[in-house]
Design a protein around this motif. Structure first.
Motif, PDB file in Angstrom:
ATOM      1  N   SER A   9       0.830  -1.205   0.000  1.00 21.33           N
ATOM      2  CA  SER A   9       0.000   0.000   0.000  1.00 21.33           C
ATOM      3  C   SER A   9       0.864   1.254   0.000  1.00 21.33           C
ATOM      4  N   PRO A  10       0.664   2.174  -0.946  1.00 20.48           N
ATOM      5  CA  PRO A  10       1.431   3.423  -0.924  1.00 20.48           C
ATOM      6  C   PRO A  10       1.248   4.195   0.382  1.00 20.48           C
ATOM      7  N   TYR A  11       0.060   4.138   0.970  1.00 16.18           N
ATOM      8  CA  TYR A  11      -0.174   4.845   2.231  1.00 16.18           C
ATOM      9  C   TYR A  11       0.666   4.246   3.356  1.00 16.18           C
ATOM     10  N   LEU A  12       0.693   2.930   3.464  1.00 15.19           N
ATOM     11  CA  LEU A  12       1.504   2.307   4.507  1.00 15.19           C
ATOM     12  C   LEU A  12       2.993   2.555   4.260  1.00 15.19           C
ATOM     13  N   LEU A  13       3.393   2.511   3.010  1.00 15.60           N
ATOM     14  CA  LEU A  13       4.803   2.751   2.695  1.00 15.60           C
ATOM     15  C   LEU A  13       5.218   4.190   3.010  1.00 15.60           C
ATOM     16  N   GLN A  14       4.274   5.138   2.952  1.00 20.11           N
ATOM     17  CA  GLN A  14       4.595   6.511   3.339  1.00 20.11           C
ATOM     18  C   GLN A  14       5.030   6.583   4.797  1.00 20.11           C
ATOM     19  N   HIS A  15       4.573   5.617   5.600  1.00 24.48           N
ATOM     20  CA  HIS A  15       4.878   5.613   7.034  1.00 24.48           C
ATOM     21  C   HIS A  15       5.945   4.575   7.406  1.00 24.48           C
ATOM     22  N   ALA A  16       6.553   3.966   6.410  1.00 24.21           N
ATOM     23  CA  ALA A  16       7.457   2.843   6.683  1.00 24.21           C
ATOM     24  C   ALA A  16       8.747   3.268   7.376  1.00 24.21           C
ATOM     25  N   HIS A  17       9.071   4.546   7.340  1.00 21.06           N
ATOM     26  CA  HIS A  17      10.318   5.009   7.958  1.00 21.06           C
ATOM     27  C   HIS A  17      10.064   5.982   9.103  1.00 21.06           C
ATOM     28  N   ILE A  44      -5.907   5.241  10.796  1.00 21.92           N
ATOM     29  CA  ILE A  44      -6.426   4.889   9.468  1.00 21.92           C
ATOM     30  C   ILE A  44      -6.408   6.122   8.574  1.00 21.92           C
ATOM     31  N   GLY A  45      -5.937   5.946   7.351  1.00 21.02           N
ATOM     32  CA  GLY A  45      -5.939   7.028   6.370  1.00 21.02           C
ATOM     33  C   GLY A  45      -5.815   6.467   4.974  1.00 21.02           C
ATOM     34  N   TYR A  46      -5.398   7.316   4.051  1.00 20.58           N
ATOM     35  CA  TYR A  46      -5.206   6.865   2.671  1.00 20.58           C
ATOM     36  C   TYR A  46      -4.185   7.769   1.999  1.00 20.58           C
ATOM     37  N   ALA A  47      -3.645   7.313   0.895  1.00 21.39           N
ATOM     38  CA  ALA A  47      -2.459   7.956   0.321  1.00 21.39           C
ATOM     39  C   ALA A  47      -2.713   9.382  -0.135  1.00 21.39           C
ATOM     40  N   ALA A  48      -3.934   9.684  -0.576  1.00 26.03           N
ATOM     41  CA  ALA A  48      -4.216  11.018  -1.104  1.00 26.03           C
ATOM     42  C   ALA A  48      -4.764  11.973  -0.057  1.00 26.03           C
ATOM     43  N   TYR A 321      -5.753   2.842 -11.589  1.00 27.10           N
ATOM     44  CA  TYR A 321      -5.186   3.165 -10.285  1.00 27.10           C
ATOM     45  C   TYR A 321      -6.238   3.828  -9.386  1.00 27.10           C
ATOM     46  N   ALA A 322      -5.911   3.902  -8.085  1.00 28.66           N
ATOM     47  CA  ALA A 322      -6.906   4.348  -7.105  1.00 28.66           C
ATOM     48  C   ALA A 322      -7.031   5.864  -7.010  1.00 28.66           C
ATOM     49  N   ALA A 323      -5.909   6.599  -6.954  1.00 25.83           N
ATOM     50  CA  ALA A 323      -6.025   8.020  -6.615  1.00 25.83           C
ATOM     51  C   ALA A 323      -4.745   8.774  -6.931  1.00 25.83           C
ATOM     52  N   LEU A 324      -4.890  10.091  -7.060  1.00 28.57           N
ATOM     53  CA  LEU A 324      -3.772  11.027  -7.104  1.00 28.57           C
ATOM     54  C   LEU A 324      -3.829  11.907  -5.868  1.00 28.57           C
ATOM     55  N   ASP A 325      -2.674  12.183  -5.298  1.00 27.03           N
ATOM     56  CA  ASP A 325      -2.577  12.943  -4.053  1.00 27.03           C
ATOM     57  C   ASP A 325      -3.006  14.396  -4.253  1.00 27.03           C
ATOM     58  N   ARG A 412       5.199  15.935  -9.714  1.00 24.64           N
ATOM     59  CA  ARG A 412       3.809  15.500  -9.742  1.00 24.64           C
ATOM     60  C   ARG A 412       3.320  15.099  -8.345  1.00 24.64           C
ATOM     61  N   PRO A 413       2.020  15.177  -8.134  1.00 27.77           N
ATOM     62  CA  PRO A 413       1.454  14.619  -6.893  1.00 27.77           C
ATOM     63  C   PRO A 413       1.689  13.113  -6.841  1.00 27.77           C
ATOM     64  N   GLY A 414       1.694  12.575  -5.619  1.00 27.32           N
ATOM     65  CA  GLY A 414       1.876  11.142  -5.466  1.00 27.32           C
ATOM     66  C   GLY A 414       0.720  10.351  -6.075  1.00 27.32           C
ATOM     67  N   LEU A 415       1.059   9.194  -6.604  1.00 24.04           N
ATOM     68  CA  LEU A 415       0.071   8.312  -7.222  1.00 24.04           C
ATOM     69  C   LEU A 415      -0.152   7.098  -6.324  1.00 24.04           C
ATOM     70  N   ASP A 416      -1.387   6.846  -5.976  1.00 27.00           N
ATOM     71  CA  ASP A 416      -1.740   5.605  -5.281  1.00 27.00           C
ATOM     72  C   ASP A 416      -2.052   4.577  -6.356  1.00 27.00           C
ATOM     73  N   ASP A 417      -1.071   3.723  -6.619  1.00 26.50           N
ATOM     74  CA  ASP A 417      -1.153   2.853  -7.793  1.00 26.50           C
ATOM     75  C   ASP A 417      -1.678   1.460  -7.487  1.00 26.50           C
ATOM     76  N   LYS A 418      -2.380   1.303  -6.368  1.00 29.52           N
ATOM     77  CA  LYS A 418      -3.005  -0.006  -6.153  1.00 29.52           C
ATOM     78  C   LYS A 418      -4.292  -0.077  -6.979  1.00 29.52           C
ATOM     79  N   ILE A 419      -4.698  -1.295  -7.282  1.00 29.40           N
ATOM     80  CA  ILE A 419      -5.874  -1.552  -8.104  1.00 29.40           C
ATOM     81  C   ILE A 419      -6.950  -2.141  -7.195  1.00 29.40           C
ATOM     82  N   LEU A 420      -8.045  -1.420  -7.049  1.00 27.40           N
ATOM     83  CA  LEU A 420      -9.150  -1.848  -6.196  1.00 27.40           C
ATOM     84  C   LEU A 420     -10.282  -2.379  -7.059  1.00 27.40           C
ATOM     85  N   LEU A 421     -10.786  -3.552  -6.725  1.00 27.72           N
ATOM     86  CA  LEU A 421     -11.747  -4.237  -7.581  1.00 27.72           C
ATOM     87  C   LEU A 421     -13.017  -3.415  -7.786  1.00 27.72           C
ATOM     88  N   GLY A 422     -13.630  -2.947  -6.697  1.00 31.26           N
ATOM     89  CA  GLY A 422     -14.886  -2.224  -6.818  1.00 31.26           C
ATOM     90  C   GLY A 422     -14.740  -0.920  -7.581  1.00 31.26           C
TER      91      GLY A 422
END
Length: 682
Positions: A9-17, A44-48, A321-325, A412-422
């Motif tokens: 998850s890009p959001y979790l990776l933002q907090h990995a350090h 709880i949050g999200y990348a954008a 992809y899911a979102a742009l920041d 560019r703004p960050g890209l949340d590049d995960k693919i969500l089914l719905g």
């Protein structure tokens, strides 16, 4: 030790350090909480999410704050888009405690996952009538250690509240023996319309006050209500809402695509994040508006938005992809805004006219910068200036291309590049509607590629029709939720209508069987958000609100009704009616929170046109149907009779392609072309 580095998850990776010892949600963290008898902090949050970034910079990157968190809590980070089930549960708990919610969502749990305190953004020092984050941490740690009985009682009360709020739809009694025309009435539709219009902003469009969200379900209801009962004021409000958004800063005037919402009533200043689902739902709505009005601006906006989706939010495999920041270089909106000096340097002598049209000034229209937006429609502006409209349109287009080329060189703004089914299914549905409305083959190609990618990569091995929720780095994760299946079924139905290939419908039926077997509540009425046998949630929730995305339950009403007609399944039809009837009083009272449900009531009142086309030219005839605005229909086509599909049985006549229009399987005399009977249908 921070455990997020191995996540996708890009959001979790933002907090990995961060210096915080973050865990992903899972057995390791949950077992440690029980073994050490420590409270759990779930963030709880999200990348954008802009305020998520703010709280990370202010608190989670601070060593002293991290020391308190690590010493006294088991800290878990959750991407709300990966685990919407957990987000729904703990958001409901925080809303029950505080009366409001949002992201970042910070909720404190007992070691057995029950919530006892929570909130959203907390500042690093006391401000905004909020305690500082350190104060909250210290006070809750002390309370957990010194007043444990009170904490456990609060957790028990909140968990009971969550369970009780989930009991709707389990009451005894049935609507099976009540005629449909008594359950759903014109009076209900009129009251829904009146209740919507009491919230309408008749000056700037939209509903309610700032912040303003697109309200696509409400706009669609007004379009359909006008089409059904001739309500010009409703149509005017729907189109005003779209027009003001299209002219506003919520719409990216250069690159296309819509931001999440507007912070003001005039649609000028957006919260700059761009979400896949918002753009899908707005394309859906614009397609209906275009079919109803023929307004070319709506067609242009559909083109522009889907160009943006393909350019910036599409994986090489065709999925979305899911979102742009909202942020770039740590500043919200920096990628999208302009100074007057920049625009003048780029456009030269064309700058004055461009700046007047898009409201670019020396002092700026937002935080000393300029958001491009349109104060007057192009035709009105051209008339005032005495300029040929076509010439002005060409000049503005060329200027936009020049600015876009410069903007593309920015960070560019960050890209949340995960693919969500719905969310992918929502965009697939939007591409189908765009193809139907505009007859652009490329949009159908986009839809089929994305569906093929999801079908190929997101099914669970050895379990046909059982899906994962998210996919990234060649790895699918987490069992799919109700929304995923409901959106996917709807997208499969749409694909059949635009391709004429019946295998999409058989897939939709297969997934509906999965939903019924795995998500049904005990009364066999509504559907839970999570599958059976998922053990890491404290309650199985049933979601019915149409919020940022449509409710899975609302979509399943539509899916069950449609497929009951296709496959002559009376049990599915009865269940759809039962679900809608049980909620109808609430829908009528609060239609802007139940927009998809409201449209369902309108459909029950107006009826569903069953259109079956059989013969060699069936695909061409299906295309003709798409040229008309027919919001409540079942459309099927085949070259020959299709046993097992009642609308396509015994319809074939050698050498002819015939169009049958039916209701409850009673058909009028077949015709060769849809336009011969379109007035009867409309």
């Amino acid at each position: 030790m921070n455990k997020l580095v191995g996540e996708t998850s890009p959001y979790l990776l933002q907090h990995a350090h961060n210096p915080v010892d973050w865990y992903p949600w899972g057995e390791e963290a949950l077992q440690r909480a029980q073994q050490e008898d420590k409270p759990i902090l779930v963030s709880i949050g999200y990348a954008a999410c802009h305020w998520c970034h703010v709280m990370e910079r202010e608190s989670f990157e601070d060593a002293d704050t991290a020391r308190i968190m690590n010493e006294h809590f088991i800290n878990i980070k959750i991407d709300r888009e990966e685990r919407p089930d957990l987000d729904h549960i703990y958001m409901d708990a925080v809303q029950a405690m505080t009366g409001s919610g949002g992201w970042p969502l910070n909720v404190f749990l007992t070691p057995d996952k029950r919530p006892f305190y929570g909130g959203t953004y907390f500042p690093p020092v006391k401000a905004f009538n909020r305690p500082s984050w350190k104060e909250v941490l210290t006070a809750l740690s002390q309370a957990f250690n010194e007043r444990r009985e009170d904490i456990d009682q609060q957790a028990a009360n909140l968990t009971d509240h969550l369970a009780q709020s989930n009991q709707f739809g389990t009451q005894t009694g049935s609507f099976l023996n009540i005629p449909k025309q008594e359950l759903f009435t014109r009076d209900q539709c009129d009251t829904i319309y009146k209740n919507i219009m009491t919230q309408a902003d008749t000056a700037w469009g939209g509903f309610g006050r700032a912040p303003k969200f697109p309200g696509t379900f409400t706009i669609q209801y007004l379009l359909r209500y006008h089409h059904s009962f001739n309500a010009p004021e409703g149509l005017q409000q729907a189109l005003l809402s779209l027009d003001k958004m299209l002219q506003g800063g919520i719409y990216d005037q250069l690159g296309g695509g819509f931001a999440r919402y507007s912070t003001d009533e005039q649609w000028l200043a957006p919260h700059f994040e761009k979400m896949l689902y918002d753009n899908a739902l707005l394309v859906d709505t614009l397609c209906e508006a275009y079919q109803l009005t023929g307004n070319k601006i709506y067609a242009q906006t559909i083109h522009h938005t889907l160009e943006f989706i393909e350019r910036e939010m599409t994986h090489l495999n065709g999925a979305f992809y899911a979102a742009l920041d909202a942020d770039s270089e740590g500043v919200e909106g920096k990628f999208y805004t302009w100074s007057l000096t920049e625009v003048q340097a780029i456009l030269g002598d064309k700058a004055p006219l461009f700046c007047e049209f898009y409201d670019v000034t020396e002092h700026g229209n937002w935080e000393e910068q300029n958001i491009l937006w349109i104060r007057k429609p192009l035709a009105e502006f051209a008339a005032e200036k005495g300029i040929d409209q076509a010439a002005l349109e060409t000049l503005l287009h060329n200027c936009r291309q020049q600015l876009l080329a410069v903007r593309d060189t920015r960070i560019r703004p960050g890209l949340d590049d995960k693919i969500l089914l719905g969310w992918n299914a929502l965009m697939i549905h939007a591409c189908c509607k765009a193809y139907a409305a505009l007859r652009e083959d490329h949009y159908l190609h986009m839809a089929v590629r994305a569906m093929d990618c999801c079908w190929r990569n997101m099914q669970q091995p050895g379990q046909e029709g059982v899906f994962y929720h998210t996919y990234k780095a060649d790895t699918p994760k987490y069992p799919a939720f109700l929304d995923d299946y409901a959106c996917l079924i709807r997208a499969l139905i749409a694909l059949q209508e635009v391709t004429g290939h019946l295998h999409w419908l058989h897939r939709a039926k297969q997934l509906t069987d999965v939903v019924i077997s795995q998500f049904s509540d005990e009364a066999g009425s509504y559907f839970y958000y999570t599958m059976q046998h998922q053990h890491d949630v404290i309650v199985r929730k049933k979601e019915v609100y149409d919020g940022a995305v449509p409710s899975g339950n609302a979509l399943m009403v539509n899916n069950l009704w449609y497929l009951s007609v296709v496959f002559d399944d009376r049990a599915w039809a009865a269940r759809a009616v039962d679900m809608l009837a049980r909620l109808s009083q609430t829908v009528v009272r609060y239609p802007t929170s139940f927009g998809i449900w409201a449209a369902g009531i309108l459909q029950m009142v107006k009826g569903t046109r069953e259109i079956a086309i059989v013969g060699k030219e069936y695909r061409a005839r299906m295309q003709e149907v798409h040229g008309y605005y027919i919001p409540f229909k079942v459309l099927l086509g085949a070259e020959k009779d299709q046993p097992g599909l009642p609308l396509l049985e015994q319809r074939e006549r050698p050498g002819e392609t015939l169009v049958y229009v039916c209701e409850d399987y009673h058909c009028i005399k077949p015709v060769f072309y849809i336009q011969e009977i379109i007035n009867l249908i409309k």
